[in-house]
Structure formats: structure tokens, C-alpha cells
Design a protein around this motif. Structure first.
Motif, PDB file in Angstrom:
ATOM      1  N   VAL A 122     -47.351  26.443  -8.602  1.00 45.66           N
ATOM      2  CA  VAL A 122     -48.011  26.853  -9.942  1.00 45.66           C
ATOM      3  C   VAL A 122     -48.833  28.159  -9.636  1.00 45.66           C
ATOM      4  CG1 VAL A 122     -49.823  25.309  -9.437  1.00 45.66           C
ATOM      5  CG2 VAL A 122     -48.995  25.883 -11.761  1.00 45.66           C
ATOM      6  N   ASP A 123     -49.352  28.227  -8.516  1.00 44.58           N
ATOM      7  CA  ASP A 123     -50.075  29.555  -8.310  1.00 44.58           C
ATOM      8  C   ASP A 123     -49.645  30.497  -7.448  1.00 44.58           C
ATOM      9  OD1 ASP A 123     -52.391  28.587  -9.633  1.00 44.58           O
ATOM     10  OD2 ASP A 123     -53.515  27.732  -7.735  1.00 44.58           O
ATOM     11  N   GLY A 124     -48.197  30.537  -7.242  1.00 46.40           N
ATOM     12  CA  GLY A 124     -47.365  31.539  -6.682  1.00 46.40           C
ATOM     13  C   GLY A 124     -47.133  31.193  -5.217  1.00 46.40           C
ATOM     14  N   PHE A 125     -46.688  32.071  -4.236  1.00 45.77           N
ATOM     15  CA  PHE A 125     -46.255  31.642  -3.009  1.00 45.77           C
ATOM     16  C   PHE A 125     -46.940  32.568  -2.037  1.00 45.77           C
ATOM     17  CE2 PHE A 125     -43.247  30.109   0.044  1.00 45.77           C
ATOM     18  CZ  PHE A 125     -42.990  31.203   0.708  1.00 45.77           C
ATOM     19  N   ASN A 126     -47.361  32.001  -0.985  1.00 43.33           N
ATOM     20  CA  ASN A 126     -47.773  33.150   0.081  1.00 43.33           C
ATOM     21  C   ASN A 126     -47.337  32.579   1.462  1.00 43.33           C
ATOM     22  OD1 ASN A 126     -49.674  30.837   0.472  1.00 43.33           O
ATOM     23  ND2 ASN A 126     -51.449  32.032   1.045  1.00 43.33           N
ATOM     24  N   VAL A 127     -46.975  31.377   1.727  1.00 43.33           N
ATOM     25  CA  VAL A 127     -46.530  30.872   2.896  1.00 43.33           C
ATOM     26  C   VAL A 127     -45.641  29.796   2.918  1.00 43.33           C
ATOM     27  CG1 VAL A 127     -48.604  31.571   4.337  1.00 43.33           C
ATOM     28  CG2 VAL A 127     -48.471  29.237   3.405  1.00 43.33           C
ATOM     29  N   PRO A 128     -44.474  29.535   3.618  1.00 44.41           N
ATOM     30  CA  PRO A 128     -43.983  28.311   3.347  1.00 44.41           C
ATOM     31  C   PRO A 128     -44.789  27.135   3.996  1.00 44.41           C
ATOM     32  CG  PRO A 128     -42.584  30.061   4.521  1.00 44.41           C
ATOM     33  CD  PRO A 128     -43.952  30.457   4.445  1.00 44.41           C
ATOM     34  N   MET A 129     -44.247  25.981   3.635  1.00 44.05           N
ATOM     35  CA  MET A 129     -45.495  25.006   3.767  1.00 44.05           C
ATOM     36  C   MET A 129     -44.401  23.674   4.041  1.00 44.05           C
ATOM     37  SD  MET A 129     -48.400  23.469   1.425  1.00 44.05           S
ATOM     38  CE  MET A 129     -49.292  24.902   1.653  1.00 44.05           C
ATOM     39  N   ASP A 130     -44.896  22.693   4.863  1.00 42.04           N
ATOM     40  CA  ASP A 130     -44.185  21.280   4.985  1.00 42.04           C
ATOM     41  C   ASP A 130     -45.487  20.416   4.906  1.00 42.04           C
ATOM     42  OD1 ASP A 130     -43.884  19.270   7.583  1.00 42.04           O
ATOM     43  OD2 ASP A 130     -42.060  19.674   6.599  1.00 42.04           O
ATOM     44  N   PHE A 131     -45.144  19.193   4.179  1.00 39.10           N
ATOM     45  CA  PHE A 131     -46.157  18.116   4.058  1.00 39.10           C
ATOM     46  C   PHE A 131     -45.262  16.946   4.429  1.00 39.10           C
ATOM     47  CE2 PHE A 131     -49.637  17.223   0.658  1.00 39.10           C
ATOM     48  CZ  PHE A 131     -50.157  15.997   1.462  1.00 39.10           C
ATOM     49  N   SER A 132     -45.840  16.341   5.475  1.00 35.97           N
ATOM     50  CA  SER A 132     -45.078  15.099   6.121  1.00 35.97           C
ATOM     51  C   SER A 132     -45.922  13.859   6.386  1.00 35.97           C
ATOM     52  CB  SER A 132     -44.534  15.349   7.239  1.00 35.97           C
ATOM     53  OG  SER A 132     -43.275  16.595   7.192  1.00 35.97           O
ATOM     54  N   PRO A 133     -45.783  12.807   5.696  1.00 34.69           N
ATOM     55  CA  PRO A 133     -46.578  11.635   5.758  1.00 34.69           C
ATOM     56  C   PRO A 133     -46.138  10.891   7.162  1.00 34.69           C
ATOM     57  CG  PRO A 133     -44.978  11.070   4.265  1.00 34.69           C
ATOM     58  CD  PRO A 133     -44.973  12.518   4.425  1.00 34.69           C
ATOM     59  N   THR A 134     -47.047  10.206   8.045  1.00 36.14           N
ATOM     60  CA  THR A 134     -46.823   9.797   9.092  1.00 36.14           C
ATOM     61  C   THR A 134     -47.177   8.049   9.113  1.00 36.14           C
ATOM     62  OG1 THR A 134     -48.737  10.260  10.359  1.00 36.14           O
ATOM     63  CG2 THR A 134     -46.648  11.841  10.553  1.00 36.14           C
ATOM     64  N   SER A 135     -47.366   7.517   7.808  1.00 34.66           N
ATOM     65  CA  SER A 135     -48.272   6.211   8.125  1.00 34.66           C
ATOM     66  C   SER A 135     -47.611   5.654   7.075  1.00 34.66           C
ATOM     67  CB  SER A 135     -49.715   6.300   7.999  1.00 34.66           C
ATOM     68  OG  SER A 135     -49.802   6.784   6.609  1.00 34.66           O
ATOM     69  N   ASN A 136     -47.731   3.972   6.911  1.00 31.14           N
ATOM     70  CA  ASN A 136     -47.380   3.202   6.306  1.00 31.14           C
ATOM     71  C   ASN A 136     -45.896   2.881   6.020  1.00 31.14           C
ATOM     72  OD1 ASN A 136     -50.069   2.296   5.878  1.00 31.14           O
ATOM     73  ND2 ASN A 136     -50.111   3.351   3.933  1.00 31.14           N
ATOM     74  N   GLY A 137     -45.007   3.531   6.912  1.00 32.08           N
ATOM     75  CA  GLY A 137     -43.659   3.166   6.763  1.00 32.08           C
ATOM     76  C   GLY A 137     -43.058   4.576   6.020  1.00 32.08           C
ATOM     77  N   CYS A 138     -43.802   5.629   5.637  1.00 29.91           N
ATOM     78  CA  CYS A 138     -43.149   6.669   4.779  1.00 29.91           C
ATOM     79  C   CYS A 138     -43.099   7.776   5.974  1.00 29.91           C
ATOM     80  CB  CYS A 138     -44.287   7.064   3.837  1.00 29.91           C
ATOM     81  SG  CYS A 138     -43.496   8.309   2.568  1.00 29.91           S
ATOM     82  N   THR A 139     -41.669   8.116   5.981  1.00 31.28           N
ATOM     83  CA  THR A 139     -41.349   9.214   6.912  1.00 31.28           C
ATOM     84  C   THR A 139     -40.743  10.357   6.193  1.00 31.28           C
ATOM     85  OG1 THR A 139     -39.040   8.175   7.198  1.00 31.28           O
ATOM     86  CG2 THR A 139     -40.978   7.452   8.612  1.00 31.28           C
ATOM     87  N   ARG A 140     -40.675  10.369   4.875  1.00 30.14           N
ATOM     88  CA  ARG A 140     -39.808  11.439   4.117  1.00 30.14           C
ATOM     89  C   ARG A 140     -40.972  12.435   3.766  1.00 30.14           C
ATOM     90  NH1 ARG A 140     -36.632   9.339  -0.781  1.00 30.14           N
ATOM     91  NH2 ARG A 140     -37.147  11.371  -1.416  1.00 30.14           N
ATOM     92  N   GLY A 141     -40.837  13.724   4.114  1.00 26.42           N
ATOM     93  CA  GLY A 141     -41.790  14.688   3.788  1.00 26.42           C
ATOM     94  C   GLY A 141     -41.099  15.631   2.989  1.00 26.42           C
ATOM     95  N   ILE A 142     -41.538  16.683   2.491  1.00 23.18           N
ATOM     96  CA  ILE A 142     -41.299  17.754   1.575  1.00 23.18           C
ATOM     97  C   ILE A 142     -41.366  19.032   2.149  1.00 23.18           C
ATOM     98  CG2 ILE A 142     -41.304  16.318  -0.512  1.00 23.18           C
ATOM     99  CD1 ILE A 142     -44.039  17.636  -1.242  1.00 23.18           C
ATOM    100  N   GLN A 143     -40.757  20.048   1.958  1.00 14.90           N
ATOM    101  CA  GLN A 143     -40.852  21.429   2.226  1.00 14.90           C
ATOM    102  C   GLN A 143     -40.661  22.450   1.181  1.00 14.90           C
ATOM    103  OE1 GLN A 143     -37.989  22.129   5.417  1.00 14.90           O
ATOM    104  NE2 GLN A 143     -39.259  21.270   6.872  1.00 14.90           N
TER     105      GLN A 143
END
Length: 169
Positions: A122-143
């Protein structure tokens, strides 16, 4: 986009993510160059290649953001400027960054006691990013690893283009 920006991958990894306790975010610079991580709430920190910054966030936190700033220069008192994602000329951010900046957004212990996160352009793009949870059994991240705003055909480009990916933790 410069070749330097293409090499960035800014990772956010959640570790202790529960509904009643604080969440811990490990923010890692997987880039070969320095970035200045920023978070509201949380502040800011210079991260050289491979370095990690850990922030703890209270349960119930709403409308929070984490982003990378590039091309920064700060004096000994933490005042300066960044080419992308600048937050009022401060190393320790108190407000959201100025576009362009790739955003990780999250809200903790919200609707039905759930935590939510997304990556937004929404504020544009400056770097690629990865967001990955590692707790409570959630293992699906987004990129978001490409400047999709920059790849739009000219007849479809608009100011404020928006990519929204949301994942329930």
C-alpha cells in the motif's frame, strides 16, 4: 529498481506468538547490504547483513507495522534521513515510514482472539520481504519477493497500488 535493491530479502520471524502473552518478532537482514529495520511499536535499528533484531510486542496490539529502510545516515543522537521508509528523520521510529516501503502488518489477539498478519505494498515497494510464523503449529508464511507494482502494464498502473496477503495465525 537498482541492482542493490534486488538483492534484499528482509525476514520477519515470529517466535512466541500466543493470545495472552507478548509476541516476539525476530527481524533478520538476509541482504548483503545494511538495512535499517523499523517497527511501530518497537522503534528502529541498523542491521548489517545477517544481523537480527528482536522486539517484544504486547498482546492486543493493533495496526502495527514492520518495514526496512534503505540508504540511511544517522548522527550519534539518532537523527538523520533514509532514502526509503524514513520515519521523520529518526533512527528510533515513533511513526510510520514514508513511501516507498514494503510493509509487514499485524494485529494481535483481535477478532475471536486471533492474530493476523500480512505483507502490503500500500505504501509502495522497497525490498522483498518474508513473514514466517514459527509457533502455535502455524508454519505457513508469506512472501513478497518482487516489485509487483513496478511490473504492472502502464495502462493499469495507478498511484497507491496495493498488494494484500493475509494469513491467520
Amino acid at each position: 529498481m537498482t541492482p542493490l535493491i534486488k538483492t534484499f530479502l528482509f525476514s520477519l520471524i515470529t517466535l512466541s506468538f500466543t493470545h495472552t502473552q507478548a509476541a516476539q518478532f525476530d527481524i533478520k537482514n538476509n541482504c548483503r547490504d545494511t538495512v535499517w529495520a523499523a517497527a511501530v511499536p518497537g522503534g528502529g535499528k541498523q542491521l548489517n547483513s545477517g544481523e537480527t533484531w528482536t522486539i517484544n510486542v504486547a498482546a492486543g496490539t493493533k495496526a502495527a507495522r514492520i518495514w526496512a529502510r534503505t540508504g540511511c545516515s544517522f548522527d550519534g543522537s539518532g537523527h538523520g534521513h533514509c532514502q526509503t521508509g524514513d520515519c521523520g528523520g529518526l533512527l528510533n521510529c515513533q511513526a510510520y515510514g514514508t513511501p516507498p516501503n514494503t510493509l509487514a502488518e499485524y494485529a494481535l489477539n483481535q477478532y475471536m482472539n486471533l492474530d493476523f498478519f500480512d505483507i502490503s505494498l500500500v505504501d509502495g515497494f522497497n525490498v522483498p520481504m518474508d513473514f514466517s510464523p514459527t509457533s502455535n503449529g502455524c508454519t505457513r508464511g508469506i512472501q513478497c519477493t518482487a516489485d509487483v507494482n513496478g511490473q504492472c502494464p502502464s495502462q493499469l498502473k495507478t498511484q497507491g497500488a496495493y498488494l494484500y496477503m493475509m494469513e491467520q495465525i
